[in-house]
Structure formats: C-alpha cells, structure tokens
Design an enzyme around this catalytic site. Structure first.
Site, PDB file in Angstrom:
ATOM      1  CG  HIS A  44      91.508  27.904  22.315  1.00 48.66           C
ATOM      2  ND1 HIS A  44      92.484  28.638  21.675  1.00 48.66           N
ATOM      3  CD2 HIS A  44      91.739  28.073  23.651  1.00 48.66           C
ATOM      4  CE1 HIS A  44      93.273  29.216  22.573  1.00 48.66           C
ATOM      5  NE2 HIS A  44      92.848  28.880  23.766  1.00 48.66           N
ATOM      6  CD  GLU A  46      89.300  28.183  17.010  1.00 47.92           C
ATOM      7  OE1 GLU A  46      89.926  29.131  16.536  1.00 47.92           O
ATOM      8  OE2 GLU A  46      89.158  28.006  18.239  1.00 47.92           O
ATOM      9  CB  THR A 197      81.354  53.966  47.577  1.00 53.62           C
ATOM     10  OG1 THR A 197      81.161  55.067  46.696  1.00 53.62           O
ATOM     11  CG2 THR A 197      80.305  52.905  47.295  1.00 53.62           C
ATOM     12  NE  ARG A 208      73.621  40.608  48.302  1.00 52.16           N
ATOM     13  CZ  ARG A 208      74.283  41.707  47.929  1.00 52.16           C
ATOM     14  NH1 ARG A 208      75.599  41.669  47.806  1.00 52.16           N
ATOM     15  NH2 ARG A 208      73.625  42.826  47.676  1.00 52.16           N
ATOM     16  N   GLY A 285      81.389  56.308  44.013  1.00 51.93           N
ATOM     17  CA  GLY A 285      80.587  57.513  44.097  1.00 51.93           C
ATOM     18  C   GLY A 285      81.021  58.554  43.086  1.00 51.93           C
ATOM     19  CB  SER A 291      88.824  60.097  39.378  1.00 47.76           C
ATOM     20  OG  SER A 291      88.726  60.828  40.574  1.00 47.76           O
TER      21      SER A 291
END
Length: 340
Positions: A44, A46, A197, A208, A285, A291
C-alpha cells in the site's frame, strides 16, 4: 494532500478493485518520503512511503499524509496502521474515511487509541472524487457506470443500416477523440456493448492507441445470434457473454446465463459486483444506454459531439444530468455529465 492525490492517480487502471492511494511523509516542512499503491495485491501507499525514507529515525518526529484512511485489517497485505505505530509516527493527516466495511473508521480509531495525532478531512471532497468508483462499488453494491457515446450535430449516433454496411464502424469524431477513448478504457475494469453494436460495428473493445491494460469485455447476446467471427470472440482478451442459452466456456470466453424476461441490468450488475468489477464503461448503442438511463443506473456520461450531419438515423439518448465539463477537442466537443 494535493501531492498524495497526484501520486495516487499513478495507480489508475492497475489497483482495482482497491482504491487509488498516495502518501507523503514530511519532516521539518520537507518531504522525506512518498509512495503510492502501484498494483493490486502489492504494498500500500503508506508502506511504500515509509520504505522510501532513508533515515527511519526521522519518522518519530514526522507527519504522514494519505488521501484515504489507513487500513487496520489483514487483506493481501498487513495493516498499514500497524506499520505506522511500529515506526512511532506521531502525526497522520487523512483525506477521507475509507467506507469499505472492514476499515470504515477503524483505522482512525486504532491510531487515536495509540495516541497518534490524527487530522481528518483535509481535501475530503477531492479525495472522495478520486475514488468515486471505489465508494460507489461498496456503497451501492454495483460497479461505477460510465455511459459513453458520440453523436452528430443533428443528434444522431448512427445512420440507418443496410446489409451493405451492417458491420462497418461509422466514425463521428476525430482521431484525437478516439485516442482519448482508448485512454479511458485503460482506466476502467470493464467495457460493455449490446448485440446490435457488436453486429453493426464489429469493435475490438481493446486498447490500441495508448499504453495500458485492456478492460474486460462484456457482450449481450440473448439468443447467441452473433457470428463467432466477430472481434469480441477472438479469445485474445477475457470476455463475458450474457445469454439465455447454455453455452460452455472457452479460453477467455465466459458465457453467463441470465433471465432476459426479468431485470436484465440488475442481474448483470449483481454478477459483476460479485466478480469485483469496480467500474464499467458502456459503449453500446441507443437501446443499451437507454436501459441504464431509464433505471437511473449510471454515474457519469461522456458525450462527444462531432461536426458531422446524418439528417436521419438512430437518435442519440436524451441525457438528464448535471453538466460538469464542456470542452473542445479540435472540431469535436466533449460534454461530461453526472447523474443527479
């Protein structure tokens, strides 16, 4: 604390589902050590800050700054509070409390009970904003949801498709904007699209144009009608396909059966929460984005407005939120909203 937050951002895209944390150690008004959480499962912030201090004797007279409350429990690493107490650091300044149930004030309490002088709430708003994905995940029991789309000046996200252009991307923005989208992908745990989609654009959903990690790909395919020749099924990147069919998993392809007659979005988010997916960027899409919007299951929306006109086609979603950013990227415009 500003330095802590700046350091913490270096871990974006690498530490999830952990939060981004930076730490600075100050003695006699000078920084003598600093560090940040670099990778999930590693030390972490610290710990890295303390380890960077050359003269450990100075720690007994120093102040440790950290943008998030130090942990007090054993996870993949020992508690940071124990290390602070071990080195007898007398002062700790914290940006905000860690709302994760296993911490949630326990770190502050442990330090104060050991006579450490704790200052809480320094740049608290900025500290919470930095880790908004982490807090949303633990408080709402779902990933942080980012909606993203590009629309024309006349408000369309796509043209009317025919059999001739069914699997061709229809670019609305410029190369710089597309590179920015790839950078965003490196910052999130997953990316999701719907069936239409996948079929219309045949996207790779990878990174990329910039350096960084590819997000987990998520595809909706209720009836398994998408051809396996699509890029999302190339098995090069871990991919989840939500379907109503029973389909055996393959390398990097996990098929998850859900009930499409029920609450589809809730089922998906519940599954992703259990998989520790901290955030999802929705590049689907109009149907998929709406939704999420209709159920108010979104946190942020990033909308590009290109300089093109389609005159007809698929209408862009109607956004209802608070505008937090309005900027230009050459001939394109970028709007960022937050859910009220």
């Amino acid at each position: 604390m500003k330095r802590c937050i700046l350091l913490a951002k270096n871990g974006q895209g690498n530490v999830a589902p952990n939060p981004m944390v930076g730490s600075v150690i100050v003695y006699n008004n000078k920084i003598i050590g600093e560090g940040y959480h670099q990778n999930f499962g590693d030390s972490h912030a610290e710990v890295n800050a303390i380890n960077s201090v050359k003269n450990k004797d100075l720690l007994k007279k120093a102040t440790l700054y950290v943008n998030l409350e130090p942990c007090s429990h054993y996870g993949k690493t020992p508690p940071c509070t124990d290390l602070i107490l071990k080195h007898k650091i007398p002062n700790v300044v914290i940006g905000c409390v860690d709302e994760f149930a296993k911490v949630a004030g326990r770190g502050v309490l442990k330090l104060r009970n050991s006579d450490v002088n704790v200052t809480l709430g320094v740049l608290e708003k900025e500290s919470k904003e930095l880790n908004r994905r982490f807090f949303t995940f633990h408080n709402k029991k779902r990933p942080y949801i980012i909606l993203k789309w590009a629309q024309t000046l006349d408000g369309f996200i796509d043209i009317k498709r025919t059999t001739k252009n069914i699997a061709e991307p229809m670019w609305i923005t410029n190369e710089i904007a597309r590179s920015l989208v790839h950078k965003w992908r490196t910052e999130e745990a997953a990316i999701m699209i719907g069936t239409n989609t996948a079929e219309k654009d045949n996207p790779n959903l990878n990174v990329r144009n910039v350096n960084g990690n590819n997000p987990l790909r998520i595809v909706l395919d209720r009836n398994m009608r998408l051809p396996v020749s699509l890029h999302v099924f190339n098995q090069q990147i871990p991919t989840i396909i939500f379907t109503q069919e029973n389909v055996p998993d393959k390398k990097n392809l996990e098929y998850v059966k859900i009930n499409f007659e029920g609450h589809v979005i809730e089922q998906i988010l519940s599954f992703l929460y259990k998989k520790n997916i901290l955030s999802v960027i929705i590049e689907g899409g109009e149907k998929l984005i709406n939704s999420f919007m209709k159920q108010f299951l979104w946190d942020e929306a990033r909308i590009f407005i290109g300089d093109k006109l389609f005159y007809n086609g698929v209408k862009a979603p109607d956004i209802m939120g608070v505008l937090t950013n309005n900027s230009k990227i050459e001939e394109s415009k970028l709007l960022i909203f937050r859910n009220k």
